[in-house]
Design a protein around this motif. Structure first.
Motif, PDB file in Angstrom:
ATOM      1  N   PRO A 147     118.590  92.841  -0.937  1.00 22.62           N
ATOM      2  CA  PRO A 147     117.291  93.477  -0.671  1.00 22.62           C
ATOM      3  C   PRO A 147     116.208  93.092  -1.665  1.00 22.62           C
ATOM      4  O   PRO A 147     115.041  92.968  -1.286  1.00 22.62           O
ATOM      5  CB  PRO A 147     117.612  94.969  -0.750  1.00 22.62           C
TER       6      PRO A 147
ATOM      7  N   ALA B 202     115.623  92.917   4.753  1.00 24.98           N
ATOM      8  CA  ALA B 202     116.524  94.054   4.577  1.00 24.98           C
ATOM      9  C   ALA B 202     116.019  95.273   5.343  1.00 24.98           C
ATOM     10  O   ALA B 202     116.789  95.986   5.995  1.00 24.98           O
ATOM     11  CB  ALA B 202     116.671  94.384   3.095  1.00 24.98           C
ATOM     12  N   ALA B 203     114.708  95.497   5.284  1.00 20.10           N
ATOM     13  CA  ALA B 203     114.128  96.637   6.000  1.00 20.10           C
ATOM     14  C   ALA B 203     114.286  96.478   7.507  1.00 20.10           C
ATOM     15  O   ALA B 203     114.588  97.447   8.220  1.00 20.10           O
ATOM     16  CB  ALA B 203     112.654  96.784   5.622  1.00 20.10           C
ATOM     17  N   HIS B 204     114.093  95.268   8.008  1.00 17.93           N
ATOM     18  CA  HIS B 204     114.245  95.034   9.446  1.00 17.93           C
ATOM     19  C   HIS B 204     115.702  95.210   9.884  1.00 17.93           C
ATOM     20  O   HIS B 204     115.964  95.737  10.974  1.00 17.93           O
ATOM     21  CB  HIS B 204     113.739  93.630   9.804  1.00 17.93           C
TER      22      HIS B 204
ATOM     23  N   ARG C   1     117.872  97.204   8.498  1.00 18.25           N
ATOM     24  CA  ARG C   1     118.113  98.654   8.490  1.00 18.25           C
ATOM     25  C   ARG C   1     117.586  99.276   9.781  1.00 18.25           C
ATOM     26  O   ARG C   1     118.218 100.126  10.395  1.00 18.25           O
ATOM     27  CB  ARG C   1     117.435  99.284   7.279  1.00 18.25           C
ATOM     28  N   GLY C   2     116.395  98.842  10.166  1.00 18.60           N
ATOM     29  CA  GLY C   2     115.830  99.365  11.398  1.00 18.60           C
ATOM     30  C   GLY C   2     116.624  98.957  12.622  1.00 18.60           C
ATOM     31  O   GLY C   2     116.752  99.717  13.585  1.00 18.60           O
TER      32      GLY C   2
ATOM     33  N   ALA D  64     124.681 102.078   9.869  1.00 16.83           N
ATOM     34  CA  ALA D  64     124.400 101.024   8.895  1.00 16.83           C
ATOM     35  C   ALA D  64     125.561 100.791   7.940  1.00 16.83           C
ATOM     36  O   ALA D  64     125.378 100.188   6.879  1.00 16.83           O
ATOM     37  CB  ALA D  64     123.142 101.377   8.103  1.00 16.83           C
ATOM     38  N   THR D  65     126.751 101.247   8.314  1.00 16.93           N
ATOM     39  CA  THR D  65     127.906 101.080   7.430  1.00 16.93           C
ATOM     40  C   THR D  65     128.159  99.616   7.110  1.00 16.93           C
ATOM     41  O   THR D  65     128.491  99.249   5.975  1.00 16.93           O
ATOM     42  CB  THR D  65     129.169 101.689   8.082  1.00 16.93           C
TER      43      THR D  65
ATOM     44  N   LEU E 267     126.052  97.266   6.831  1.00 16.61           N
ATOM     45  CA  LEU E 267     125.098  96.803   5.824  1.00 16.61           C
ATOM     46  C   LEU E 267     125.432  97.357   4.447  1.00 16.61           C
ATOM     47  O   LEU E 267     125.271  96.671   3.433  1.00 16.61           O
ATOM     48  CB  LEU E 267     123.675  97.208   6.217  1.00 16.61           C
ATOM     49  N   ASP E 268     125.901  98.597   4.406  1.00 17.78           N
ATOM     50  CA  ASP E 268     126.233  99.214   3.116  1.00 17.78           C
ATOM     51  C   ASP E 268     127.377  98.486   2.420  1.00 17.78           C
ATOM     52  O   ASP E 268     127.469  98.485   1.187  1.00 17.78           O
ATOM     53  CB  ASP E 268     126.602 100.682   3.319  1.00 17.78           C
TER      54      ASP E 268
END
Length: 321
Positions: free
Chosen positions: A199, A206-208, A210-211, A217-218, A220-221
């Motif tokens: 990020p 990164a924001a896109h 998340r959206g 979002a697991t 991504l985490d």
């Protein structure tokens, strides 16, 4: 003492006669004689012997003429260099850029710029988008290429134009079950080990993402974070997981990876070129001309900026007398 005095002395030394020297200079003999005499008084030494056979430099004159030739050459060179600098043909351009821009469009832009203006020094720095925005606002860069528009204090003083569009793609090793597919769906990605840009390197991407994933979002985490697209493709080739990145990653294709489109299609933030609105550097103007010629996506905004810069450069210098 003025440059014309140096030219007068050199002409007299060449023609060894006041009349012939004056004719070569386009003046009459009396003013030439008076000017040479004035130079000798200023220096305090006799520079020429006036004899019936002609006019010849003294020892002091020989030393003076040698310096005069060099001085006139330097003055000519100074005028030439000033003109070249005013046209943006010399100087330095400091650029910050994200790594994916090296796939496109920077190869075409920088290649053409180097061919067109080989005497301009390029100071190139790979930087994250937030880093390049801060450096540009601080005056440490002349131009920045980032993912998405710059953010932070001072960005209102920047001009930003798009220079490349991207959508999200996935990359996997050739042994992965997704290899060979034209596209994969978002819900399939949610169950995979992902590889994404950190990020802090690509906050807009990164924001896109998340959206896109929303509450689920697991993936991504727990994703593996990379610095750039080359690391993403390399880790995908190592079967670490499914890499996600901009579609221009396809330009970095290799035999051990496979690219898939992601459905539904997600357009990522554009590549953006930014520079300070108040920067009237001729080198920057020359660079923007090259960008305009190579990047069809810059649009009418950059056209307007370039037109304004040309109009200002054609205005006569103010009379400060």
């Amino acid at each position: 003492m003025e440059s014309r005095h140096l030219r007068y002395a050199l002409a007299l030394a060449e023609h060894q006669h006041f009349g012939r020297a004056a004719a070569s200079l386009g003046i009459s003999q009396p003013p030439l004689s008076a000017q040479i005499a004035a130079v000798e008084r200023e220096i305090g030494e006799r520079l020429f012997d006036r004899t019936p056979r002609g006019v010849f430099p003294t020892a002091a004159g020989v030393a003076f003429l040698a310096r005069a030739r060099r001085a006139l050459c330097e003055m000519t060179a100074a005028a030439v260099e000033a003109s070249r600098a005013a046209r943006g043909e010399t100087g330095r351009l400091r650029m910050g850029f994200i790594g994916s821009a090296l796939l496109d469009p920077l190869p075409g832009v920088l290649g053409r710029f180097r061919r067109t203006l080989p005497d301009v020094r390029l100071d190139l720095r790979e930087m994250s988008s937030p880093e390049s925005a801060a450096a540009l606002v601080a005056g440490e860069l002349d131009v920045a290429v980032s993912r998405g528009a710059p953010r932070g204090a001072g960005v209102e003083g920047l001009v930003t134009v798009p220079i490349g569009a991207d959508h999200l793609v996935a990359v996997v090793g050739v042994g992965h079950p997704f290899a060979g597919r034209a596209e994969i769906r978002l819900e399939q990605l949610a169950a995979e080990r992902l590889i994404v840009a950190a990020p802090e390197q690509e906050p807009a991407v990164a924001a896109h993402l998340r959206g896109l994933f929303g509450v689920d979002a697991t993936a991504l985490d727990t994703a593996t974070l990379s610095r750039d697209i080359h690391t993403i493709t390399g880790l995908a080739a190592c079967a670490v997981g499914v890499g996600l990145g901009p579609s221009r990653m396809r330009l970095a294709s290799r035999k051990d990876i496979w690219f898939c489109d992601v459905a539904p299609r997600l357009r990522l933030p554009d590549l953006q070129l930014s520079f300070r609105a108040a920067d009237d550097s001729p080198v920057l103007a020359a660079f923007l001309d090259v960008v305009r010629a190579n990047c069809a996506e810059v649009g009418s905004r950059l056209d307007g900026v370039l037109a304004g810069r040309r109009a200002r450069s054609s205005e006569p210098a103010p009379d400060r007398g």
